[in-house]
Structures are given as C-alpha cells and as structure tokens.
Design a protein around this motif. Sequence first.
Motif, mmCIF file in Angstrom:
data_model
loop_
_atom_site.group_PDB
_atom_site.id
_atom_site.type_symbol
_atom_site.label_atom_id
_atom_site.label_comp_id
_atom_site.label_asym_id
_atom_site.label_seq_id
_atom_site.Cartn_x
_atom_site.Cartn_y
_atom_site.Cartn_z
ATOM 1 N N ILE A 151 -4.754 -4.494 -13.450
ATOM 2 C CA ILE A 151 -3.387 -4.058 -13.095
ATOM 3 C C ILE A 151 -3.382 -2.984 -11.992
ATOM 4 O O ILE A 151 -4.381 -2.319 -11.745
ATOM 5 C CB ILE A 151 -2.637 -3.547 -14.349
ATOM 6 C CG1 ILE A 151 -3.412 -2.408 -15.025
ATOM 7 C CG2 ILE A 151 -2.409 -4.673 -15.348
ATOM 8 C CD1 ILE A 151 -2.555 -1.593 -15.947
ATOM 9 N N LYS A 177 -8.468 -3.624 -17.296
ATOM 10 C CA LYS A 177 -9.042 -2.784 -16.234
ATOM 11 C C LYS A 177 -7.854 -2.177 -15.470
ATOM 12 O O LYS A 177 -7.240 -2.831 -14.622
ATOM 13 C CB LYS A 177 -9.896 -3.659 -15.318
ATOM 14 C CG LYS A 177 -11.030 -2.960 -14.594
ATOM 15 C CD LYS A 177 -10.625 -1.849 -13.675
ATOM 16 C CE LYS A 177 -10.211 -2.314 -12.292
ATOM 17 N NZ LYS A 177 -9.668 -1.189 -11.472
ATOM 18 N N GLU A 180 -7.827 2.308 -10.686
ATOM 19 C CA GLU A 180 -8.619 3.545 -10.625
ATOM 20 C C GLU A 180 -7.741 4.736 -10.243
ATOM 21 O O GLU A 180 -8.075 5.882 -10.501
ATOM 22 C CB GLU A 180 -9.779 3.403 -9.627
ATOM 23 C CG GLU A 180 -9.389 3.032 -8.190
ATOM 24 C CD GLU A 180 -9.202 1.524 -7.974
ATOM 25 O OE1 GLU A 180 -8.912 0.798 -8.947
ATOM 26 O OE2 GLU A 180 -9.358 1.095 -6.818
ATOM 27 N N SER A 231 -2.331 -6.743 -5.148
ATOM 28 C CA SER A 231 -2.050 -7.209 -3.793
ATOM 29 C C SER A 231 -2.509 -8.663 -3.579
ATOM 30 O O SER A 231 -3.347 -9.171 -4.329
ATOM 31 C CB SER A 231 -2.759 -6.293 -2.792
ATOM 32 O OG SER A 231 -4.146 -6.378 -3.015
ATOM 33 N N LEU A 253 1.794 -11.017 -7.491
ATOM 34 C CA LEU A 253 1.324 -10.364 -6.262
ATOM 35 C C LEU A 253 2.461 -9.648 -5.530
ATOM 36 O O LEU A 253 3.438 -9.251 -6.131
ATOM 37 C CB LEU A 253 0.622 -11.399 -5.385
ATOM 38 C CG LEU A 253 -0.472 -12.214 -6.119
ATOM 39 C CD1 LEU A 253 -1.030 -13.287 -5.238
ATOM 40 C CD2 LEU A 253 -1.578 -11.302 -6.638
ATOM 41 N N GLU A 385 4.513 -6.356 3.472
ATOM 42 C CA GLU A 385 4.857 -5.402 2.417
ATOM 43 C C GLU A 385 4.332 -4.012 2.778
ATOM 44 O O GLU A 385 3.160 -3.854 3.115
ATOM 45 C CB GLU A 385 4.209 -5.873 1.115
ATOM 46 C CG GLU A 385 4.539 -4.992 -0.062
ATOM 47 C CD GLU A 385 3.881 -5.496 -1.336
ATOM 48 O OE1 GLU A 385 2.653 -5.707 -1.330
ATOM 49 O OE2 GLU A 385 4.610 -5.662 -2.333
HETATM 50 P P1 NAD Z 1 -4.807 -3.860 -5.455
HETATM 51 O O1 NAD Z 1 -4.836 -5.323 -5.295
HETATM 52 O O2 NAD Z 1 -5.476 -3.017 -4.474
HETATM 53 O O3 NAD Z 1 -5.433 -3.460 -6.864
HETATM 54 C C1 NAD Z 1 -4.957 -3.980 -8.081
HETATM 55 C C2 NAD Z 1 -6.069 -3.934 -9.101
HETATM 56 O O4 NAD Z 1 -7.125 -4.786 -8.705
HETATM 57 C C3 NAD Z 1 -6.691 -2.558 -9.302
HETATM 58 O O5 NAD Z 1 -6.949 -2.357 -10.678
HETATM 59 C C4 NAD Z 1 -7.991 -2.663 -8.522
HETATM 60 O O6 NAD Z 1 -9.002 -1.801 -8.976
HETATM 61 C C5 NAD Z 1 -8.368 -4.101 -8.776
HETATM 62 N N1 NAD Z 1 -9.280 -4.682 -7.788
HETATM 63 C C6 NAD Z 1 -9.448 -4.344 -6.483
HETATM 64 N N2 NAD Z 1 -10.396 -5.122 -5.904
HETATM 65 C C7 NAD Z 1 -10.814 -5.988 -6.861
HETATM 66 C C8 NAD Z 1 -11.755 -7.061 -6.872
HETATM 67 N N3 NAD Z 1 -12.472 -7.417 -5.796
HETATM 68 N N4 NAD Z 1 -11.920 -7.755 -8.022
HETATM 69 C C9 NAD Z 1 -11.196 -7.449 -9.124
HETATM 70 N N5 NAD Z 1 -10.321 -6.435 -9.168
HETATM 71 C C10 NAD Z 1 -10.116 -5.713 -8.053
HETATM 72 O O7 NAD Z 1 -3.263 -3.468 -5.608
HETATM 73 P P2 NAD Z 1 -2.631 -2.001 -5.754
HETATM 74 O O8 NAD Z 1 -2.721 -1.324 -4.436
HETATM 75 O O9 NAD Z 1 -3.182 -1.331 -6.958
HETATM 76 O O10 NAD Z 1 -1.112 -2.375 -6.083
HETATM 77 C C11 NAD Z 1 -0.163 -2.662 -5.121
HETATM 78 C C12 NAD Z 1 0.073 -4.160 -5.029
HETATM 79 O O11 NAD Z 1 0.438 -4.690 -6.307
HETATM 80 C C13 NAD Z 1 1.230 -4.497 -4.120
HETATM 81 O O12 NAD Z 1 0.899 -5.549 -3.270
HETATM 82 C C14 NAD Z 1 2.329 -4.935 -5.088
HETATM 83 O O13 NAD Z 1 3.286 -5.758 -4.546
HETATM 84 C C15 NAD Z 1 1.566 -5.544 -6.177
HETATM 85 N N6 NAD Z 1 2.356 -5.568 -7.432
HETATM 86 C C16 NAD Z 1 2.884 -6.765 -7.855
HETATM 87 C C17 NAD Z 1 3.639 -6.822 -9.019
HETATM 88 C C18 NAD Z 1 4.230 -8.133 -9.504
HETATM 89 O O14 NAD Z 1 4.652 -8.214 -10.643
HETATM 90 N N7 NAD Z 1 4.264 -9.167 -8.705
HETATM 91 C C19 NAD Z 1 3.850 -5.672 -9.758
HETATM 92 C C20 NAD Z 1 3.303 -4.468 -9.299
HETATM 93 C C21 NAD Z 1 2.542 -4.446 -8.130
#
Ligand code: NAD
Length: 492
Positions: A151, A177, A180, A231, A253, A385
């Motif tokens: 998440i 998970k 961070e 993302s 996403l 975004e």
């Molecule tokens: P992110 O993708 O950077 O990280 C999300 C999670 O993925 C974190 O826990 C991170 O540690 C983990 N992660 C990163 N690299 C990874 C990998 N290689 N393998 C597995 N896990 C990994 O996103 P963020 O910056 O934390 O959040 C912002 C994004 O989340 C925005 O794009 C937003 O639109 C999206 N979001 C979507 C919703 C929805 O319901 N659609 C809700 C909230 C946020």
Amino acid sequence: MQDMQFIDGEYIPSASGKKIDVIDPSNGRVYHQVSAGNAEDIDKAVKAARAAFDDGPWRKMSGGERAAILRKMGDIINERVNELAELEVQNNGKPLPEAIWDIEDTAGCFHFYADLAEELDQDEGKNIPLSEPRFSSIAVREPVGVAGAIIPWNFPMLMAAWKVAPALAAGCSVVLKPSEVTPITALEYGVIAQQAGLPKGVLNVVTGLGPDAGQPLTDHPGVDKLAFTGSVPTGSKIMAAAARDIKAVSLELGGKSPLVIFEDTDIEAAVEWIMFGIFWNKGEVCSATSRVLIARSIYDKVLTRLIEEAQKVKIGHGMEKGVLLGPIVNKSQFEKIKAAIARGQEEGATLASGGKTPEGLEEGYYLEPTIFTDVPLDSWIWKEEIFGPVVCVRPFDGEEDAIRQANDSRYGLAAAVMSADLERANRVARAFRAGIVWVNCSQPTFTEAPWGGYKQSGIGRELGEWGLNNYLETKQITTFNDTSPWGWFLKG
Ligand code: NAD
C-alpha cells in the motif's frame, strides 16, 4: 509507537537489524525509526501466513466466528480514533479532522466486512442448472489463500483496511507491506490483531523499502494473491512479477481525473467541490479531480471565485485548528510537485494562483494550493498525475467537447460532473470512461460501493462485495447422481 515488524503474532526485530527513518513532514525531522525489512523477513512472514492458512483455524472458522474478530478489530480502532489520527497527522501531515475521518472509515471498513463474512455462512453454494439431468452442480466460494498487500502513503491505515478487512473476512491470511514513508499506524494493526484474538500468523506486517521488502513479497511463491495500491510504474512491475507464478492480482493505481462543470451549476457549489476535489488530503488522493473543465459561459466567474477561495485556505500544521492544507508527505514528493509546477510554466500554462511555499512556513514541506489555467491539451501537467494540491483548469464548449476532453487520458480512475440538469449529468456520467463517477460532488467514498479504475488506473475492484470477491476463489462441485453406467466402456 511500534518499531518492529509483526510476524506470526509477535513483534520481532528485522533480520538485518537495519532501520528506516520516519519523518515528520511539518518540520522534515526524523522522529522515529522502524525495521528495514528484507527478503528474509518477508520469507518468515509468508511462511507464517502460509502455515496459518494451511494448518491454522482461521479459514475453517465459520464466517460468523471470523466476523466477531473483525468486529472487535473495528471496535478497537474506534476506541483509539483520536490517538491513531494524531499518529497519522504526524506521519503524513494531513489535517486532524481528515485523519479522524480516515480512522473512522477504517473502523467502518472492518465492521462492513464483518457483516459480509457472516453472510458467507448463508452461502451454501449456487446451484448451477445443467443440460444433463443425471448431474448436479454447485459453485462454492473459498478463500484464495495467502494475500500479499502492498500500500501507499496517502491513507496509511485506510488503504491497509481496504485489503486486510475483506481478505480476513474471506478467510485468507495476509502479509501487509506498508509504505516506507508512513509505517506508523500500519504497525498498530499488530496490537489490534492481538487484542481482537486474531489467530497468530493470519495477519503479518513487514515494513521496508519497495525493492527490499515489496519485491520479495511479489516474488514469493508462497503468496497466492497480490493486492497493490500505488503508482502505475510499480503496479506494472508487480503485475509482471505476478505473471511468473500466475498469481491473482488486483491493482489500484493512479489517475488524472476530470471534473466537468456545466453552465447551470451553482457557482458556489462548483467552487467548493473543485476545492475539495483537489485540495482535500493535500491533493494526495488517487481519485483527485485534478483536471477541471468549466463551461465557457461561466468560466471566468468560477475561476475568479476559485482563486479567491484558494487564497483563503489555511495552510499549516495538521494539528492546528482550521487548517485545511497540511504539509506534503515528504521531501521527495514536495520536490516532485515543485518540479511539476515549474514544468507547467515552461509548457506555457498560466500559474493563476499559488505555486510557492507560503511565507512563514519554510520549515517542512508546505505548498500553496495551486491553480493552472491556459493549460495546453498536450502538456505534461494536463496529462500526468502530480499527486499534490495542483489543479489544471480549462474551458469547454458543449457536452461533446466536455466528454472528449474528459476521456482523453490514459487513466480512468474517477470522473465527476456537475449540472442542475440531472438527465444530462447522468448521460455524461455514463459517457465517462472511468470506474468511479460522482454527480454533483467529487470524492465522497463509501465502503459499500465498488472502487477501481478503467484503463491504466488498475485492474479489479475494491470495497463492497467486489472487495470480498477479490479474496475468494470459485469452485464448481459437480456430482453424477445416477446409478446407471456412464457408458464410456460400452460405446466401443
Ligand atoms: P509507489 O508505487 O511508489 O509505492 C506504493 C507501494 O509500493 C509502497 O509500499 C512501496 O514501498 C511499494 N513498492 C515500490 N516499489 C516496489 C517494487 N518494485 N515491488 C513491490 N513493491 C514496491 O506509490 P506511492 O508513491 O506510495 O503512492 C502514490 C501513488 O499511489 C499514486 O500514483 C496514487 O495515485 C496511487 N494511489 C492509488 C489509489 C487507488 O485506489 N487507485 C489509492 C491511493 C494511491
């Protein structure tokens, strides 16, 4: 505040002993540290979840028995609303009333899925009428197994609840998970699980960086289902990893959601929903309506009032009374948003309001609510975004033009329309290529209704009965009810 990981019913240190700093975005200072989990920790957690699923009592319990524990988890969260909300204010920066709202929703999510767990007891399998009268068939639903939940940081406890509550209701075990960036309240799930009497190993929480802890979770062969919110680039990596072992995957996403305002909309209502649609939670909302389309005949009026109101927004520490906009979650996100604002200006858009750090708030990651006009359709800020308090506004000419501009995006998470003519509003609602559509509002989210995106905004739906289905497999049981020979031997 917890600092260790929660594995197999206990808080334990990480294998490496390494730590991650936790930062208060209101001042940029480190105020806590949590375990930097790695593949070894994930392996331990998945094995605990696997054993709890394969050999433990959880999935064999009735839905009613699971519901009692889920309800208790919701009750404990409710009893701790203020304390948990304050932890989120410090970790994420959001204003306290918004944090309280999130935690209450989190408790509500556990209560909702407790009811659905109970309903599963009534489900004795759907009878499937067959074309062959000697056979009968039923379809039953069963938990999918071990779920890996990953998440983001914008709604730290709530995003976890959207996955953990339905997974537990279904009878799955979970390895969570958290981001961070915001691990603090997610780690509290361990205490909540212990107090509610959740059997050990059913819920595990491993903190760590994406590549160090998230990736090993997606790669782990002991995981049956991956549920991710975050993302698009990370979602794509997770889907690719899931493909190797054919794991079930649901992805929530990003988005660049439109809000269309027709000329018969009340101007004040339009201004309030535009503002809530993009400045609530600092614009760190996946469904934020960050592209606003206004009918040309009321464009100037709406824009003038919007700018006036945006400049009145109280910016400050989330604990301060009356604050509507807290600090951006961390330095890297703050820098990303500032870079996006600079890019918008380079692309020829007009910075109509905001765009800077407010005076007197130089410490921490504060930003003014920002409004861009004259935004080119092919510009990066119109298409991508930003995930911050930045809105792009454009005029439109007629319904067809509004729909065309609104749908011209690789995303399709949400969309909103405002009009006094409900027939038109509903026509436009149907024309949007998005999974969540609001009419005469933007953002209110209900646990009962499906949540998820079209196009690159994701796969699958969370919340409501759809959220539970994410964690259930369907099995057909077909019975031959006749005593006569099947006839295969005799055919030759
Ligand atoms: P992110 O993708 O950077 O990280 C999300 C999670 O993925 C974190 O826990 C991170 O540690 C983990 N992660 C990163 N690299 C990874 C990998 N290689 N393998 C597995 N896990 C990994 O996103 P963020 O910056 O934390 O959040 C912002 C994004 O989340 C925005 O794009 C937003 O639109 C999206 N979001 C979507 C919703 C929805 O319901 N659609 C809700 C909230 C946020």
